[in-house]
Design an enzyme around this catalytic site. Structure first.
Site, short mmCIF file in Angstrom:
data_model
loop_
_atom_site.label_atom_id
_atom_site.label_comp_id
_atom_site.label_asym_id
_atom_site.label_seq_id
_atom_site.Cartn_x
_atom_site.Cartn_y
_atom_site.Cartn_z
N ARG A 246 0.87 -1.18 0.00
CA ARG A 246 0.00 0.00 0.00
C ARG A 246 0.90 1.24 0.00
O ARG A 246 1.95 1.26 0.67
CB ARG A 246 -0.90 0.04 1.24
N GLU A 275 -2.02 7.56 -5.47
CA GLU A 275 -2.48 6.78 -6.62
C GLU A 275 -4.00 6.84 -6.87
O GLU A 275 -4.46 6.55 -7.98
CB GLU A 275 -2.06 5.31 -6.47
N HIS A 307 -0.82 -0.32 -9.65
CA HIS A 307 -1.54 -1.29 -8.82
C HIS A 307 -1.98 -2.51 -9.65
O HIS A 307 -3.15 -2.89 -9.65
CB HIS A 307 -2.76 -0.62 -8.17
#
Ligand code: NAI
Length: 347
Positions: A246, A275, A307
Site C-alpha cells: 500500500r 495513486e 496497482h
C-alpha cells in the site's frame, strides 16, 4: 480457518451492483458467474462515491475495489438505500469505514488471498526490471540505440533480500528470492512457521543488511510511513526498494529526498500515496496536478506501475470465485472468518 454462523439468513437471490468495472473484471465475473445462477450482477463503470452510492437502491450488495471510496459518507448513503453487504473484491480494506458500516448493520466481506504468487511475482518483476534497467533498455533498442551505457545492474545471487511482512504474499516473495539464491531476512510481528529458510531479525537489522527490500505488510496505524527519513537512513546505500503493498507504507516526500540523495539503486512501486485518482484510469491527456507523482516518474531509476500486482488470469478468476462464494456463504449463513471485515451482521 473457521466459519461464522449467522442467525437470521435466507437463501433468496442476491442482486449486486458492481462499481468501477473494467473489461477484465467483467469478463472474469461473467465467466465464473455462470456457475452462480442465483446471483445477479449489474456492472457500472463509475466507481463508488457519495454521488454514485445512491444508484445502489434496490440492490442488497455492492462490489467495490481498492480505490473505491467506502468512507463514512458513502456508508451513510449505502445504508440509506438499503444495501446490506459490501463485497470488497480485494484483500485490503483500508478504504472502508468498517466501524460505521457495522453500526449501520452492513456486512463487509473480502477476498483475503486470491493469488499471493501474482503479487509476489510482480514485486520480483519490478525488482528485476529496475535492477537490470529493463525500462531503459526497452526504449533504447526501439530507438536503434544499442549502447549499454547506463544499464549496468547487479547479481541478486548471494545478495540479501529483506522481506517486511511474511504473510501470504511475503512468504511467496521469500520463496522466489530463495530461488534466486538470495539470503533472506524477514521482519514481521508474527513468524511464519512455513518459512524455515528465512532468518527473522529486527527491522533495524533488516534495513541495514538488505540489498533488496520488499514491503508486504498491510497498511495500519503501526505500518503507516514505515519507510521514512529515519528508516531510509538505516538502509544500505544502493539498496533496491519495492512496494507492492500500500502506498502509505512509504512517506513519499522522504522517499524522493532519499532518491535525490542517491540512496537507492532502484525503486519499484506498484502502489504510491497519490495513486487514488490514477489507479486503473487512462489519464494520458491530463496534466497531473500534483508534483509528487510527476516527480517520482521523473527519476531514471524508478519504475511505477498502477496497482497491477494482482492482475493475472489466475488471480482474477480466484477473485471472482471467492466473491461469489462470499455471497453464497452470506446467504446460507456460513462465512469464512478470515473473509469478514469487522463484525458480521444478520441478513
Ligand atoms: P497477510 O495478512 O497474509 O500478511 C500480512 C503480514 O504482515 C502478516 O504476517 C502480518 O503479521 C504482517 N504485519 C502486519 N502489520 C505489520 C507491521 N506493522 N510490520 C510488519 N509486519 C506486519 O496479507 P497478504 O495477503 O500477504 O497481503 C499483504 C498486503 O499486500 C495487503 O495488505 C495489501 O495491502 C497488499 N496487496 C497488494 C496487491 C496489489 O495488487 N499490489 C494485491 C493484494 C494485496
Amino acid at each position: 480457518m473457521g466459519t461464522i454462523a449467522l442467525d437470521k439468513c435466507g437463501g433468496d437471490d442476491v442482486r449486486i451492483l458492481f462499481y468501477d468495472t473494467k473489461r477484465y473484471d467483467r469478463e472474469s465475473f461473467e465467466e465464473v458467474g455462470k456457475e452462480y445462477p442465483s446471483i445477479e450482477v449489474d456492472y457500472l463503470e463509475a466507481d463508488l462515491s457519495v454521488q454514485t452510492a445512491r444508484l445502489a437502491r434496490g440492490y442488497e450488495a455492492v462490489c467495490a475495489f481498492v480505490s473505491s471510496d467506502v468512507g463514512t459518507a458513502v456508508i451513510e448513503e449505502l445504508a440509506q438505500v438499503g444495501v446490506r453487504l459490501i463485497l470488497m473484491r480485494c484483500a485490503g480494506f483500508n478504504n472502508v469505514d468498517v466501524e460505521n458500516a457495522n453500526k449501520k448493520g452492513i456486512t463487509i466481506l473480502r477476498v483475503p488471498g486470491y493469488s499471493p504468487e501474482a503479487v509476489a511475482e510482480h514485486a520480483m518483476a519490478l525488482a528485476l526490471a529496475v535492477n537490470r534497467r529493463i525500462h531503459k533498455g526497452y526504449i533504447k533498442v526501439r530507438e536503434n540505440n544499442f549502447s549499454l551505457v547506463g544499464l549496468t545492474g547487479m547479481n541478486l545471487y548471494k545478495k540479501t533480500a529483506g522481506i517486511i511482512g511474511t504473510g501470504k504474499i511475503g512468504a511467496a516473495m521469500c520463496r522466489i528470492c530463495a530461488g534466486f539464491g538470495m539470503k533472506i531476512l524477514a521482519y514481521d510481528i508474527y513468524k511464519n512457521p512455513e518459512l524455515d529458510f528465512v532468518e527473522y531479525v529486527s527491522l533495524d537489522r533488516l534495513l541495514a543488511e538488505s540489498d533488496l527490500i520488499s514491503l508486504h505488510c498491510p497498511l495500519n496505524d503501526e505500518s503507516y510511513h514505515l519507510i521514512c527519513n529515519d528508516t531510509i537512513e538505516k538502509m544500505k546505500d544502493n539498496v533496491i526498494l519495492v512496494n507492492t503493498s500500500r502506498g502509505a507504507l512509504i512517506n513519499t516526500a522522504d522517499l524522493i529526498a532519499g532518491i535525490r540523495n542517491r540512496k537507492f539503486f532502484g525503486v519499484g512501486l506498484d502502489v504510491y500515496e497519490e495513486e487514488t485518482n490514477n489507479v486503473f484510469e487512462n489519464r494520458e491527456d491530463d496534466i497531473l496536478e500534483t508534483s509528487v507523482t510527476a516527480r517520482l516518474l521523473s527519476f531514471p531509476n524508478v519504475i511505477v506501475t498502477s496497482h497491477q500486482g494482482f492482475l493475472t488470469e489466475e488471480a482474477l478468476a480466484a477473485i471472482s470465485r471467492t466473491t461469489y462464494d462470499n455471497v453464497v456463504a452470506y446467504s446460507s449463513g456460513n462465512i469464512k472468518e478470515e473473509n469478514v471485515v469487522g463484525k458480521l451482521q444478520a441478513r
